[in-house]
Write a protein that holds these residues in place. Structure first.
Motif, PDB file in Angstrom:
ATOM      1  N   ILE A   1       5.780  -3.548  -9.243  1.00 39.92           N
ATOM      2  CA  ILE A   1       6.220  -3.450  -7.848  1.00 39.92           C
ATOM      3  C   ILE A   1       6.314  -4.839  -7.223  1.00 39.92           C
ATOM      4  O   ILE A   1       7.249  -5.134  -6.479  1.00 39.92           O
ATOM      5  CB  ILE A   1       5.277  -2.538  -7.048  1.00 39.92           C
ATOM      6  CG1 ILE A   1       5.419  -1.087  -7.539  1.00 39.92           C
ATOM      7  CG2 ILE A   1       5.581  -2.615  -5.554  1.00 39.92           C
ATOM      8  CD1 ILE A   1       4.444  -0.115  -6.911  1.00 39.92           C
ATOM      9  N   LYS A   2       5.350  -5.720  -7.548  1.00 35.97           N
ATOM     10  CA  LYS A   2       5.421  -7.096  -7.051  1.00 35.97           C
ATOM     11  C   LYS A   2       6.717  -7.764  -7.523  1.00 35.97           C
ATOM     12  O   LYS A   2       7.354  -8.521  -6.775  1.00 35.97           O
ATOM     13  CB  LYS A   2       4.223  -7.902  -7.554  1.00 35.97           C
ATOM     14  CG  LYS A   2       2.922  -7.617  -6.803  1.00 35.97           C
ATOM     15  CD  LYS A   2       1.816  -8.513  -7.330  1.00 35.97           C
ATOM     16  CE  LYS A   2       0.513  -8.306  -6.560  1.00 35.97           C
ATOM     17  NZ  LYS A   2      -0.578  -9.157  -7.079  1.00 35.97           N
ATOM     18  N   GLY A   3       7.094  -7.493  -8.780  1.00 37.66           N
ATOM     19  CA  GLY A   3       8.325  -8.061  -9.321  1.00 37.66           C
ATOM     20  C   GLY A   3       9.555  -7.566  -8.566  1.00 37.66           C
ATOM     21  O   GLY A   3      10.475  -8.343  -8.295  1.00 37.66           O
ATOM     22  N   MET A   4       9.567  -6.286  -8.227  1.00 39.79           N
ATOM     23  CA  MET A   4      10.683  -5.735  -7.471  1.00 39.79           C
ATOM     24  C   MET A   4      10.774  -6.365  -6.091  1.00 39.79           C
ATOM     25  O   MET A   4      11.872  -6.660  -5.600  1.00 39.79           O
ATOM     26  CB  MET A   4      10.543  -4.212  -7.352  1.00 39.79           C
ATOM     27  CG  MET A   4      10.664  -3.474  -8.682  1.00 39.79           C
ATOM     28  SD  MET A   4      10.648  -1.673  -8.494  1.00 39.79           S
ATOM     29  CE  MET A   4      12.283  -1.396  -7.803  1.00 39.79           C
ATOM     30  N   LEU A   5       9.613  -6.604  -5.467  1.00 42.50           N
ATOM     31  CA  LEU A   5       9.598  -7.269  -4.167  1.00 42.50           C
ATOM     32  C   LEU A   5      10.173  -8.682  -4.293  1.00 42.50           C
ATOM     33  O   LEU A   5      11.011  -9.101  -3.484  1.00 42.50           O
ATOM     34  CB  LEU A   5       8.170  -7.331  -3.619  1.00 42.50           C
ATOM     35  CG  LEU A   5       7.580  -6.035  -3.054  1.00 42.50           C
ATOM     36  CD1 LEU A   5       6.082  -6.186  -2.821  1.00 42.50           C
ATOM     37  CD2 LEU A   5       8.268  -5.650  -1.750  1.00 42.50           C
TER      38      LEU A   5
ATOM     39  N   HIS B   1       4.407  -8.490   0.507  1.00 41.59           N
ATOM     40  CA  HIS B   1       3.615  -7.298   0.197  1.00 41.59           C
ATOM     41  C   HIS B   1       2.937  -6.720   1.437  1.00 41.59           C
ATOM     42  O   HIS B   1       2.632  -5.535   1.500  1.00 41.59           O
ATOM     43  CB  HIS B   1       2.552  -7.613  -0.871  1.00 41.59           C
ATOM     44  CG  HIS B   1       1.467  -8.540  -0.381  1.00 41.59           C
ATOM     45  ND1 HIS B   1       0.328  -8.073   0.236  1.00 41.59           N
ATOM     46  CD2 HIS B   1       1.370  -9.889  -0.408  1.00 41.59           C
ATOM     47  CE1 HIS B   1      -0.441  -9.104   0.576  1.00 41.59           C
ATOM     48  NE2 HIS B   1       0.167 -10.223   0.186  1.00 41.59           N
ATOM     49  N   ASP B   2       2.720  -7.574   2.456  1.00 42.41           N
ATOM     50  CA  ASP B   2       2.043  -7.121   3.663  1.00 42.41           C
ATOM     51  C   ASP B   2       3.023  -6.820   4.804  1.00 42.41           C
ATOM     52  O   ASP B   2       2.641  -6.755   5.975  1.00 42.41           O
ATOM     53  CB  ASP B   2       1.012  -8.142   4.130  1.00 42.41           C
ATOM     54  CG  ASP B   2       1.627  -9.501   4.467  1.00 42.41           C
ATOM     55  OD1 ASP B   2       2.817  -9.718   4.110  1.00 42.41           O
ATOM     56  OD2 ASP B   2       0.927 -10.330   5.069  1.00 42.41           O
TER      57      ASP B   2
ATOM     58  N   LYS C   1       0.830  -1.202   0.000  1.00 47.13           N
ATOM     59  CA  LYS C   1       0.000   0.000   0.000  1.00 47.13           C
ATOM     60  C   LYS C   1       0.865   1.254   0.000  1.00 47.13           C
ATOM     61  O   LYS C   1       0.596   2.218  -0.728  1.00 47.13           O
ATOM     62  CB  LYS C   1      -0.924  -0.004   1.221  1.00 47.13           C
ATOM     63  CG  LYS C   1      -1.859   1.192   1.286  1.00 47.13           C
ATOM     64  CD  LYS C   1      -2.765   1.108   2.504  1.00 47.13           C
ATOM     65  CE  LYS C   1      -3.683   2.338   2.589  1.00 47.13           C
ATOM     66  NZ  LYS C   1      -4.559   2.276   3.789  1.00 47.13           N
ATOM     67  N   PHE C   2       1.939   1.230   0.794  1.00 45.77           N
ATOM     68  CA  PHE C   2       2.844   2.375   0.869  1.00 45.77           C
ATOM     69  C   PHE C   2       3.522   2.610  -0.484  1.00 45.77           C
ATOM     70  O   PHE C   2       3.592   3.746  -0.974  1.00 45.77           O
ATOM     71  CB  PHE C   2       3.894   2.124   1.952  1.00 45.77           C
ATOM     72  CG  PHE C   2       4.896   3.237   2.082  1.00 45.77           C
ATOM     73  CD1 PHE C   2       4.616   4.360   2.853  1.00 45.77           C
ATOM     74  CD2 PHE C   2       6.117   3.169   1.432  1.00 45.77           C
ATOM     75  CE1 PHE C   2       5.528   5.393   2.972  1.00 45.77           C
ATOM     76  CE2 PHE C   2       7.040   4.187   1.539  1.00 45.77           C
ATOM     77  CZ  PHE C   2       6.745   5.306   2.310  1.00 45.77           C
TER      78      PHE C   2
ATOM     79  N   HIS D   1       3.457   5.867  -3.202  1.00 40.45           N
ATOM     80  CA  HIS D   1       4.644   6.719  -3.286  1.00 40.45           C
ATOM     81  C   HIS D   1       5.473   6.535  -4.563  1.00 40.45           C
ATOM     82  O   HIS D   1       6.197   7.449  -4.947  1.00 40.45           O
ATOM     83  CB  HIS D   1       5.548   6.475  -2.072  1.00 40.45           C
ATOM     84  CG  HIS D   1       5.003   7.028  -0.794  1.00 40.45           C
ATOM     85  ND1 HIS D   1       3.995   6.411  -0.085  1.00 40.45           N
ATOM     86  CD2 HIS D   1       5.308   8.162  -0.115  1.00 40.45           C
ATOM     87  CE1 HIS D   1       3.720   7.126   0.985  1.00 40.45           C
ATOM     88  NE2 HIS D   1       4.489   8.185   0.995  1.00 40.45           N
ATOM     89  N   VAL D   2       5.369   5.374  -5.196  1.00 39.75           N
ATOM     90  CA  VAL D   2       6.181   5.114  -6.390  1.00 39.75           C
ATOM     91  C   VAL D   2       5.373   5.445  -7.641  1.00 39.75           C
ATOM     92  O   VAL D   2       4.306   4.873  -7.864  1.00 39.75           O
ATOM     93  CB  VAL D   2       6.635   3.641  -6.432  1.00 39.75           C
ATOM     94  CG1 VAL D   2       7.469   3.378  -7.678  1.00 39.75           C
ATOM     95  CG2 VAL D   2       7.426   3.296  -5.178  1.00 39.75           C
TER      96      VAL D   2
END
Length: 293
Positions: A28-32, A47-48, A14-15, A19-20
């Motif tokens: 973003i999931k891929g970066m995580l 993610h959480d 969520k953050f 912000h990105v």
């Protein structure tokens, strides 16, 4: 690399979505998944992942660097010329003489040499061991000289939060004196030059009770122990500061925190501003156990 400081509790995904810019949820999931997101210097893949106010979230767009896990400090910004950190109370900025104690300087030197064996770190200014907050280091001799030679012009704002004893009646004021050092390395204040260095401190009361006052303090000059001596001068020593007259220590540490640092980058000319929350311990004496800013 891009860094964001968290200002209120949230989940990591969520953050990041808030912000990105220019990145989809899937990106973003891929970066995580690739370990390109860190929280307080440690890779975060969930993610959480829970975030708290004051946490630092970093995104790595290129090659992932081995995590740096310092003690008592957090890197807020790094580029080719400078490092900005948040130092915790109790960590020495730099050791004197032959001391082998863990310091901010030693840890940052190790950090830069992991990536560049010939890298260096240069001290630009210091914080007392028991003062927490923002510090600026240089990574080149040229950046150090540029900052130190024009410190008054380069630093646009340098403000602190001070928790002092008793209620400060005057809501704002300016303290001017000349500071000198004794043979035992204690600073003292004089109303006239007398060979000392002029010291100018501005303060404003943010909150007060019968027992304590929370002050915002701006330095016009940066002398050794300046705020600590000036608070003693006006009869309101900083809590936990036995050296300069304090008899109370409700927070178990010195009540001084370097909250804001704004300066002109020595190479790019960019104005850079860093601000940290008021330490929660400082606010608890006013009955605000969950306050963060």
């Amino acid at each position: 690399m891009t860094r964001f400081q968290v200002d209120q509790p949230s989940e990591l995904m969520k953050f990041l979505l808030g912000h990105v810019t220019g990145k989809s949820r899937n990106a973003i999931k891929g970066m995580l998944a690739r370990g390109q997101v860190s929280v307080n210097g440690k890779a975060a893949t969930r993610h959480d992942h829970p975030l708290q106010a004051g946490d630092m979230v970093a995104l790595y767009y290129g090659k992932i660097v081995v995590d740096f896990q310092p003690v008592g400090l957090q890197i807020l910004h790094e580029d080719e010329a400078i490092l900005v950190i948040h130092k915790e109370a109790g960590l020495l900025s730099i050791a004197g003489g032959e001391e082998k104690e863990l310091t901010a300087y030693r840890q940052l030197m190790e950090h830069v040499r992991r990536k560049n064996p010939g890298g260096r770190v240069f001290v630009v200014h210091r914080l007392d061991r028991d003062t927490s907050g923002l510090m600026l280091f240089a990574k080149t001799g040229e950046a150090k000289q540029a900052l130190q030679n024009a410190w008054q012009e380069a630093v646009l704002e340098r403000s602190y939060i001070a928790l002092v004893e008793r209620q400060v009646k005057k809501t704002e004021g300016t303290i001017v004196s000349w500071l000198k050092e004794t043979k035992t390395f204690k600073m003292y204040s004089s109303p006239s030059p007398n060979g000392g260095q002029e010291a100018i401190t501005h303060y404003k009361v943010l909150q007060s009770s019968n027992d304590y006052s929370l002050l915002e303090v701006h330095l016009e000059t940066g002398r050794k122990n300046q705020i600590r001596v000036h608070m003693q001068d006006i009869g309101h020593p900083i809590v936990g500061d036995k050296k300069y007259g304090s008899r109370l220590n409700p927070i178990g540490r010195l009540g001084l925190h370097a909250r804001v640092l704004e300066f002109i980058h020595p190479e790019t000319g960019e104005t850079m501003r860093f601000e940290t929350p008021i330490p929660v311990k400082f606010l608890r004496v006013f009955g605000q156990p969950d306050a963060r800013s």
